[in-house]
Design an enzyme around this catalytic site. Structure first.
Site, PDB file in Angstrom:
ATOM      1  N   GLY A   1      73.956  53.123  85.168  1.00 17.09           N
ATOM      2  CA  GLY A   1      74.315  52.469  83.913  1.00 17.09           C
ATOM      3  C   GLY A   1      73.074  52.154  83.108  1.00 17.09           C
ATOM      4  O   GLY A   1      71.946  52.500  83.479  1.00 17.09           O
TER       5      GLY A   1
ATOM      6  N   ALA B   1      71.456  49.079  85.335  1.00 15.94           N
ATOM      7  CA  ALA B   1      71.249  49.162  86.782  1.00 15.94           C
ATOM      8  C   ALA B   1      71.817  50.469  87.319  1.00 15.94           C
ATOM      9  O   ALA B   1      72.578  51.165  86.657  1.00 15.94           O
ATOM     10  CB  ALA B   1      71.914  47.975  87.483  1.00 15.94           C
TER      11      ALA B   1
ATOM     12  N   LYS C   1      73.625  47.197  93.879  1.00 11.28           N
ATOM     13  CA  LYS C   1      73.394  47.325  92.434  1.00 11.28           C
ATOM     14  C   LYS C   1      71.944  46.934  92.172  1.00 11.28           C
ATOM     15  O   LYS C   1      71.566  45.770  92.338  1.00 11.28           O
ATOM     16  CB  LYS C   1      74.361  46.422  91.674  1.00 11.28           C
ATOM     17  CG  LYS C   1      74.295  46.562  90.161  1.00 11.28           C
ATOM     18  CD  LYS C   1      75.408  45.739  89.517  1.00 11.28           C
ATOM     19  CE  LYS C   1      75.441  45.904  88.017  1.00 11.28           C
ATOM     20  NZ  LYS C   1      76.547  45.132  87.404  1.00 11.28           N
TER      21      LYS C   1
ATOM     22  N   ASP D   1      83.635  41.860  78.921  1.00  7.24           N
ATOM     23  CA  ASP D   1      83.427  43.318  78.855  1.00  7.24           C
ATOM     24  C   ASP D   1      84.524  44.042  79.621  1.00  7.24           C
ATOM     25  O   ASP D   1      84.252  44.958  80.398  1.00  7.24           O
ATOM     26  CB  ASP D   1      82.044  43.679  79.411  1.00  7.24           C
ATOM     27  CG  ASP D   1      81.627  45.104  79.039  1.00  7.24           C
ATOM     28  OD1 ASP D   1      82.165  45.642  78.042  1.00  7.24           O
ATOM     29  OD2 ASP D   1      80.773  45.681  79.730  1.00  7.24           O
TER      30      ASP D   1
END
Length: 644
Positions: free
Chosen positions: A27, A30, A47, A141
């Protein structure tokens, strides 16, 4: 080409504990890896923040905020966070690993979903967000990419990276956070606003996309999409899927109202609306396959039992022409005789075929009576009363001709105190007139007091929390001169605080007194190991070796963590040894001009020194070089050229 093989973290062990096995996704902030927790021997998702962002305090704070927020949500539909830490330049979260796919993958492969499938996905998402909203957080989100669907069918909400407290306003200097297709109008007009209703709006958009296979607002640029969110209502799904139930249009319209005051106040309220809408839909409406579906799904019609009434035909029984009458109850004209009729012969029991005929007649009468009974208005449906107050539920049941049966209370994390959690029979079920319906009323979330576990060893602290009805949450470690290594410094929330049962409690554990890592670069392995162990640290020698122009072969060329770093007693320092300088072939520049010679030597990785002497002050040709062409020299070393 396999890009995973090029990832420097694959195959490494982070923080001496997490072995990175494969890269899952990348992403903007991360990279997510599949990893193995070597201490607990379990697979998890790691992550890891991009190292370039780790120097930015804002990004690191946001990253750690995600860990702390999720650690407080012990909910089956939220991806759990187990641990958070750093290893050199890597900042990471250790998270629950979900084998499966995202909702985006499902929509990409299948297009529009059947209403039942869409609600089956929406409701666990709302349950997860409802837990976050009731804990004081907003996701901000929500989108199909952040809805994970496991191979076992579990639905989980992930990526709380933009999470904010309900009473917090983010300073974003006008930047819009989130994904434009799912932004509520107030997020566009007031960037940074944190209100549960922005998640409600996003879920309404996601539901529209599941029902139709398309986002409600599209455009050639993000600016056009943002404009439509501000000035156009989300169209009803039935505009794209003819015949879709009105209740689903109503549910989408309620969640995506442009005025936030007209939306459900949080995900728990929207979940109640979704359940009520489902209760009003028939199986045919729930299982209708939209034309936008990529493939026609199995509608499970043969999985449901159907009773099809039909007329029964009764065949006439055969008659014995040479014998007596077939039996009592069956009227038949006797044959005419010249004399009086002969008396019938007596039978000790009626023949079997008479029984069969009697049974058939009774069956016809029974079926007819049953059909009459069912169609005579003796049955009704349990009205939808979920999320209604007890008084409202009683009124609805009495209006439907039903009585209120036993009423009991139970704790509920998602249903408001004093309202209906469930009924028996459930809403929509067929029930006889004047029968009673049992009610379960919510007492709200069960609350318990967080025990004071300061100075407990970690395993004892976890046991104490579980005994009091709480879940041990994320464990972080900090240095402490007062608390013994491995014991609890504090908890969040603190001991004595009231929290709902099942809540997660974050634990801070002592790493003991801090130790300054000594600089051992340039030392032999033996000397470096002795210095580090004397400081209370463990030593690991990496199998990898690197070239170094400054460190002799076999000596320590690099250490992780570096000198000056603070570590805890018992932490491991990894040593990387030197292979010596990299040797490079020296080009032959004798006879070249000075400029050409310098350019060629520098391109090969050498430094160049000029020796002109008195005779070469005005010369421009190389007559000699300190290392002859074709020989090898350490990369980065100095080559002297003599000019005449």
């Amino acid at each position: 080409m396999d890009t995973t093989l090029q990832d420097p973290l694959v195959g490494q062990v982070l923080d001496g504990r997490y072995r990175v096995d494969a890269r899952i996704a990348v992403g903007g902030m991360a990279t997510v890896y599949r990893a193995l927790d070597t201490r607990l021997d379990r697979v998890l998702a790691l992550k890891v923040m991009h190292p370039a962002l780790a120097a930015d305090g804002t990004f690191v704070e946001r990253f750690i905020r995600e860990a702390k927020s999720v650690a407080r949500l012990a909910h089956p539909n939220v991806v759990q966070v187990f641990d958070q830490g750093t290893d050199g330049s890597y900042v990471y979260l250790a998270m629950e690993y979900i084998a499966g796919c995202t909702l985006r993958d499902v929509l990409r492969d299948r297009g529009a979903l059947q209403p039942r499938a869409a609600l089956d996905i929406l409701e666990p998402v709302l349950a997860a967000l409802g837990a976050a909203h009731r804990a004081g957080f907003v996701h901000r989100d929500m989108k199909p990419e952040n809805v994970l669907i496991g191979d076992d069918g579990r639905v989980k909400v992930a990526d709380f990276g933009l999470v904010r407290s309900v009473d917090t306003v983010t300073s974003t200097t006008g930047a819009v956070l989130g994904t434009v297709s799912y932004l509520a109008p107030e997020q566009i007009e007031q960037p940074g606003a944190a209100d549960p209703r922005v998640d409600v709006y996003a879920c309404g958009v996601v539901l529209h996309e599941m029902l139709t296979g398309e986002k409600p607002h599209d455009g050639d640029s993000p600016a056009i999409v943002l404009y439509k969110h501000l000035h156009e209502d989300v169209p009803p799904p039935s505009a794209l899927v003819p015949g879709l139930a009105y209740e689903l249009d109503e549910l989408v319209a309620s969640a995506t109202a442009r005025n936030p005051g007209l939306r459900p106040y949080d995900a728990v309220a929207l979940l109640a609306q979704s359940r009520e809408a489902r209760s009003r839909l028939s199986d045919d409406q729930l299982d209708a396959v939209p034309p936008q579906a990529a493939s026609v799904a199995h509608d499970r019609a043969e999985d449901r039992t159907s009773v099809l009434p039909r007329a029964l035909s009764v065949r006439p029984l055969p008659v014995d022409e040479d014998g007596p009458e077939p039996g009592a109850g069956i009227l038949r004209t006797s044959r005419l005789e010249s004399g009086p009729p002969l008396p019938p012969r007596r039978r000790t029991r009626p023949p079997g075929r008479v029984y069969a005929l009697v049974a058939a007649v009774l069956l016809v009468l029974g079926v007819g009576a049953g059909v009459w009974y069912i169609n005579s208005g003796q049955f009704t449906k349990v009205p939808p009363v979920l999320e209604k107050t007890e008084a409202q539920a009683r009124d609805r049941l009495e209006a439907a001709g039903l009585e209120v049966g036993k009423v009991r209370h139970e704790y509920s994390d998602t249903v408001k105190r004093g309202t209906v959690v469930s009924t028996d029979p459930e809403p929509g079920a067929r029930i006889r007139d004047n029968d009673s319906v049992k009610l379960v009323i919510s007492d709200g979330p069960e609350t318990v007091e967080v025990p004071d576990v300061q100075d407990y060893r970690l395993d004892k602290a976890r046991t104490a929390l579980k005994q009091d009805g709480l879940e041990p949450g994320m464990v972080t470690r900090e240095f402490s001169d007062e608390v013994e290594r491995g014991s609890v410094i504090s908890t969040d929330p603190a001991g004595g605080t009231e929290r709902r049962a099942g809540s997660a409690v974050a634990i801070v554990v002592s790493k003991g007194s801090p130790i300054d890592v000594p600089d051992v670069t340039g030392e032999s392995v033996e000397d470096a190991t002795a210095d580090l162990e004397e400081a209370g640290l463990k030593v690991k020698v990496s199998s990898e070796e690197i070239n170094s122009a400054d460190v002799d072969k076999g000596a320590v060329a690099r250490q992780t963590p570096e000198d000056g770093t603070t570590a805890a007693e018992g932490d491991t320092v990894t040593l990387t040894l030197s292979k010596g300088p990299e040797m490079v072939e020296v080009p032959d520049v004798v006879g070249d001009s000075v400029d050409d010679a310098k350019a060629e030597l520098e391109d090969a990785g050498f430094e160049v020194d000029e020796d002109r002497g008195l005779l070469g002050l005005f010369g421009d040709t190389v007559k000699k070089q300190s290392v002859e062409g074709g020989e090898s020299a350490p990369k980065g070393s100095k080559i002297t050229i003599t000019i005449r």
